[in-house]
Write a protein that holds these residues in place. Sequence first.
Motif, short mmCIF file in Angstrom:
data_model
loop_
_atom_site.label_atom_id
_atom_site.label_comp_id
_atom_site.label_asym_id
_atom_site.label_seq_id
_atom_site.Cartn_x
_atom_site.Cartn_y
_atom_site.Cartn_z
N LYS A 24 2.30 1.80 -3.45
CA LYS A 24 1.28 2.29 -4.37
C LYS A 24 0.98 3.77 -4.16
O LYS A 24 0.91 4.55 -5.11
CB LYS A 24 -0.01 1.47 -4.22
N PHE A 46 -3.03 3.22 -13.64
CA PHE A 46 -2.56 2.74 -12.35
C PHE A 46 -3.58 3.00 -11.24
O PHE A 46 -3.69 2.23 -10.27
CB PHE A 46 -1.23 3.43 -12.01
N PHE A 54 -6.64 2.54 -11.07
CA PHE A 54 -7.65 1.51 -10.90
C PHE A 54 -7.16 0.31 -10.08
O PHE A 54 -7.95 -0.56 -9.72
CB PHE A 54 -8.15 1.03 -12.27
N VAL A 55 -5.85 0.26 -9.78
CA VAL A 55 -5.33 -0.78 -8.89
C VAL A 55 -4.93 -0.21 -7.54
O VAL A 55 -4.34 -0.90 -6.72
CB VAL A 55 -4.14 -1.53 -9.53
N THR A 66 0.83 -1.20 0.00
CA THR A 66 0.00 0.00 0.00
C THR A 66 0.86 1.25 0.00
O THR A 66 0.60 2.21 -0.73
CB THR A 66 -0.93 0.00 1.23
N GLN A 111 -10.52 6.55 -6.10
CA GLN A 111 -9.46 6.09 -7.01
C GLN A 111 -9.97 5.94 -8.44
O GLN A 111 -9.22 6.14 -9.41
CB GLN A 111 -8.83 4.78 -6.50
N LYS A 112 -11.26 5.61 -8.62
CA LYS A 112 -11.83 5.49 -9.97
C LYS A 112 -12.01 6.87 -10.62
O LYS A 112 -11.73 7.05 -11.81
CB LYS A 112 -13.15 4.74 -9.91
#
Length: 440
Positions: free
Chosen positions: A19, A187, A189-190, A16, A82-83
């Motif tokens: 990311k 990226f 989306f993950v 995490t 995040q979307k």
Amino acid sequence: MTATTGQSPGAMNMVTRLKLSSMMFLQFFVWGAWFVTMGTFLDGSLEASGSQISLAYLTQSLGAIAAPFFIGLIADQFFSAQKVLGILHIAGAVLLFWASTLSTFSAFFPVILAYMILYMPTLALVNSVSFRQMTNPERQFPAVRVLGTIGWIVAGVIIGWLAWEQNETLSLTFRMAAIASLILGVFSFVLPATPPIRSGGKSTIRDILGLDALALLKNRSYLVFFLSSIAICIPLAFYYNFTNLFLNEAGVRSAAAVQSLGQASEVLFLLLMPFLLIRLGVKITLAIGMAAWALRYVFFAFGDAGGLYWMLLLGILLHGICYDFFFVAGQIYTDKFAGERFRSAAQGMITLATYGVGILIGSLAAGPIVDNFATADGHDWTQIWIIPAVIAAVVLVLFLLLFKDRGTVGHPTLLDASRTTLEAPGTTVAPEGLPRHRSP
């Protein structure tokens, strides 16, 4: 709710963390890749005037004004952060690439305006995604956020290394930013899931604009700070809009890379900020930041790329003090002064005031001033930089005269200034000058 359930307090999953750090790096790489050199690009490739350059830069302010509506009415209510982040960056990549193909300012401006309206909300979204995954944001967020500053620095170094300024190929900066934006869009989306928080009601216009925080302005000292924040952003617009053009006209090689030294100093002073605030108190810390602004423009006014090159370097290195000692310290001051009830609204209000109103006024003022001092071979930068230096000095003097810091040096005065005490069940005593509120 966090993504680290079952871990010890303060811990965060390494995947995490990686990311989130990568997200921050790309977020600010995208911005730094084109924003710093846009003035030089517009002047050289599109033959834009100073007023047109300022008009292009004030799209940042228009995007900042639009961002709270976008986040409050859409992202916070219906979609995972995040979307939304991914969609905005993919759409932004298309606009950035399109901007690189345009040859007139009239065609360029609406494209970059549309882009900034999409980009500015992503600044809040990356923070939202980060905070929701952290068990201890005060400790964990700085280590993640610093990758954003590093991303900005790397973008400037790449531009300097590839000599795009000297070769007059700055249109490539938009394409580089477009590629990075596309990567970040996919990226996103993950990234860890960050669904909207259902609070039982929809955000109102009052909530979005942070109008509840207007009660803070009844306190004289906070009102002085608030107005000073708007005023100091007027000279800030000169720095954002014209520093790269100034350095290139002065003959500084790899100007974008040299400017990244300002972000390097920002990292250093950001790490020192918690200690300095406790030692100096809020008033002295904010005043040092404003004084650094005036001094920076004096260095720019009288420095050159020859024997006085050190003045230009010091002016750039002062960016860390200018930004951290005023903006970061001001955000901390606002957070502590506002208290739990007004915290989010106050941060929204101060951001809207500075990046929205303040820089908007500064951009509208800077362009005509730069045009007024245009010469046959460039601009009379000495006369230009003296003006924001004087503005910053006047703001500093008024701030010192009017702002009252009731705390003592060597103590965490921000906490003292904002502390509320329980008076009776459901009632709190607010800081001096603020109304008392009874919880429902």
